[in-house]
Design an enzyme around this catalytic site. Sequence first.
Site, PDB file in Angstrom:
ATOM      1  N   ASP A  35      10.926 -45.297  26.728  1.00  0.00           N
ATOM      2  CA  ASP A  35      12.281 -45.384  26.186  1.00  0.00           C
ATOM      3  C   ASP A  35      12.434 -46.511  25.165  1.00  0.00           C
ATOM      4  O   ASP A  35      13.529 -46.966  24.886  1.00  0.00           O
ATOM      5  CB  ASP A  35      13.289 -45.557  27.330  1.00  0.00           C
ATOM      6  N   HIS A 239      -8.809 -51.065   6.165  1.00  0.00           N
ATOM      7  CA  HIS A 239      -7.504 -51.097   6.829  1.00  0.00           C
ATOM      8  C   HIS A 239      -7.591 -51.780   8.192  1.00  0.00           C
ATOM      9  O   HIS A 239      -7.022 -51.314   9.179  1.00  0.00           O
ATOM     10  CB  HIS A 239      -6.922 -49.683   6.951  1.00  0.00           C
ATOM     11  N   ASP A 256      -4.156 -59.104   3.370  1.00  0.00           N
ATOM     12  CA  ASP A 256      -3.406 -58.097   2.616  1.00  0.00           C
ATOM     13  C   ASP A 256      -2.102 -57.926   3.366  1.00  0.00           C
ATOM     14  O   ASP A 256      -2.062 -57.280   4.426  1.00  0.00           O
ATOM     15  CB  ASP A 256      -4.213 -56.787   2.559  1.00  0.00           C
ATOM     16  N   ASP A 267       3.189 -55.995  -2.058  1.00  0.00           N
ATOM     17  CA  ASP A 267       1.860 -55.637  -1.544  1.00  0.00           C
ATOM     18  C   ASP A 267       0.855 -56.570  -2.209  1.00  0.00           C
ATOM     19  O   ASP A 267       0.525 -56.387  -3.384  1.00  0.00           O
ATOM     20  CB  ASP A 267       1.586 -54.163  -1.898  1.00  0.00           C
ATOM     21  N   HIS A 346     -12.352 -47.614  -3.146  1.00  0.00           N
ATOM     22  CA  HIS A 346     -10.952 -47.180  -3.286  1.00  0.00           C
ATOM     23  C   HIS A 346     -10.514 -47.271  -4.746  1.00  0.00           C
ATOM     24  O   HIS A 346     -11.251 -47.772  -5.588  1.00  0.00           O
ATOM     25  CB  HIS A 346     -10.031 -47.985  -2.362  1.00  0.00           C
ATOM     26  N   HIS A 350      -1.827 -48.376  -7.151  1.00  0.00           N
ATOM     27  CA  HIS A 350      -0.888 -47.315  -6.764  1.00  0.00           C
ATOM     28  C   HIS A 350       0.504 -47.767  -7.164  1.00  0.00           C
ATOM     29  O   HIS A 350       0.748 -48.949  -7.401  1.00  0.00           O
ATOM     30  CB  HIS A 350      -0.977 -47.041  -5.254  1.00  0.00           C
ATOM     31  N   HIS A 357       2.991 -47.235  -0.873  1.00  0.00           N
ATOM     32  CA  HIS A 357       2.300 -46.301  -1.766  1.00  0.00           C
ATOM     33  C   HIS A 357       3.407 -45.398  -2.291  1.00  0.00           C
ATOM     34  O   HIS A 357       3.719 -44.376  -1.699  1.00  0.00           O
ATOM     35  CB  HIS A 357       1.213 -45.513  -1.028  1.00  0.00           C
ATOM     36  N   GLU A 380      -5.642 -53.932  -7.679  1.00  0.00           N
ATOM     37  CA  GLU A 380      -6.266 -54.480  -6.471  1.00  0.00           C
ATOM     38  C   GLU A 380      -7.741 -54.112  -6.297  1.00  0.00           C
ATOM     39  O   GLU A 380      -8.131 -53.491  -5.312  1.00  0.00           O
ATOM     40  CB  GLU A 380      -5.494 -54.003  -5.236  1.00  0.00           C
ATOM     41  N   TYR A 384     -16.826 -54.852  -1.135  1.00  0.00           N
ATOM     42  CA  TYR A 384     -16.973 -54.870   0.314  1.00  0.00           C
ATOM     43  C   TYR A 384     -18.440 -54.614   0.638  1.00  0.00           C
ATOM     44  O   TYR A 384     -18.944 -53.509   0.404  1.00  0.00           O
ATOM     45  CB  TYR A 384     -16.086 -53.789   0.952  1.00  0.00           C
ATOM     46  N   ARG A 402     -10.885 -58.848  -1.775  1.00  0.00           N
ATOM     47  CA  ARG A 402      -9.937 -58.038  -2.569  1.00  0.00           C
ATOM     48  C   ARG A 402      -8.890 -59.006  -3.111  1.00  0.00           C
ATOM     49  O   ARG A 402      -8.541 -59.989  -2.429  1.00  0.00           O
ATOM     50  CB  ARG A 402      -9.273 -56.956  -1.709  1.00  0.00           C
ATOM     51  N   GLU A 404      -5.093 -58.666  -5.003  1.00  0.00           N
ATOM     52  CA  GLU A 404      -4.090 -57.647  -5.332  1.00  0.00           C
ATOM     53  C   GLU A 404      -2.798 -58.300  -5.801  1.00  0.00           C
ATOM     54  O   GLU A 404      -2.261 -59.186  -5.136  1.00  0.00           O
ATOM     55  CB  GLU A 404      -3.797 -56.813  -4.069  1.00  0.00           C
TER      56      GLU A 404
END
Length: 444
Positions: A35, A239, A256, A267, A346, A350, A357, A380, A384, A402, A404
């Site tokens: 709940d 991610h 990130d 972002d 990647h 975006h 996104h 970005e 890696y 990275r 960005e």
Amino acid sequence: MDMASYAKRREAFADSMGEGVAIIPAAPQATRSNDVEYRYRQDNDLLYLTGFPEPNCLCVLSPQHERERFILFVQPRDREKETWTGKRYGVDGAREVFGADAAYTIDQVREVLPEHLARTDTVCFAPGRDERMTALIGELIDNSRSGRARTGRGVVSLVDPAAILHEMRLFKSAGELDLMRRAVAASAGAHVAAMRGVRDGAFEYELEALLEYHFRAAGGSGWAYPSIVASGANATILHYTQNDRRMRDGDLVLIDAGAEFDGYCSDVTRTFPVGAAYTPPQRRIYEIVLRAQKEGIAAVHPGASMEEVHKRATEVLVDGLLEVGLLEGEAGELMEKGEHTRFYMHRTGHWLGLDVHDVGRYRVDGVSRPLEPGMVLTVEPGLYIAEDLEQVSDDYRGIGVRIEDDVLVTEGGHEVLSAAIPKEADEIEAIRREALANPLPAAG
Ligand code: GLY
Ligand code: MN
Ligand code: MN
């Protein structure tokens, strides 16, 4: 955002739609477990057109109707429910605060909507995440269609509102940019605090908590997407959100994380040392990514395309990989064969806006569309180098970087909205040295 801005958007939407009725449902309330529900987040299309924040709502735009051009179906006022879950605007609030020409309670959809559907050939509606509402609207559209043989009117075409709405959302107004700047400012405070606050022996989640403290303390609604605090080889997982590793001097940490402000996202990614300085191999990789990111940003101007930004950043990454010996061969050929995707898997950017996104087409008529003033995108690039990647020098294994930024396309080129967040290696090392010399209390 003021109510006049929403009215202008509805007008622009109606002008593009021409004859037709648009139906935009609210996002459903999502259950986390048993709940317990997630904090409610309105559907971005509905938010964009109305600013209405509550669940169980339906927005109908019926521009050809003589009285009811903008209708909101909303939750009724309910003293008992409001005691538990907070104030509701109700039908009066929908009219008085949000400027609806007519407002009904959500249980009146079945009663009221058919009149509007009977007068139109075209409905702008996309099946949404709310299955019950989707089924109900589908049924009412069906009824309207089947009545057409007798009455001569009724729905014959169903159009996705995204075709109009998402193009509108792609171009940010001054008011929207204001909110995006505030989201970015909240992220800036958070990233700088994390750069200062990281310590040998601390856990990634401590930085996560620090970031999110700053998002909220700056007036943001929280994160725009789950924060990634990835130290050591975790930074090679794109991610990664577990955020539960203990960080050590000698590691890099890739953060990130972006705040959301009044529905608008930022972002931002920065990668910095847990200790005082990048190790030489970390610094080599970092400088390659930084160069690629700067070159990618330099390629952002009206008339250029996202594809060109990606290509430019990738070229610089490939040159850098050749320089340090992680790739061997001829740059053009390597790119053609996709050899670089072992290290860069990647895209470079975006759209950014109400969604992280964000909506809007990337390609039009089969080609990457020209950038235009008012669009906001991320740039970005990253590298890696997985710990277990074959044919890679030990020096580089487990390094993930990275960088960005959020970039607005302007008449004259671009503006980096997140420019205030340090990214030069020397600048970051100076912050690290200063922070280690003058440590702040943990929660600062
Ligand atoms: N934070 C998600 C992304 O960078 O696209
Ligand atoms: Mn990001
Ligand atoms: Mn991004």
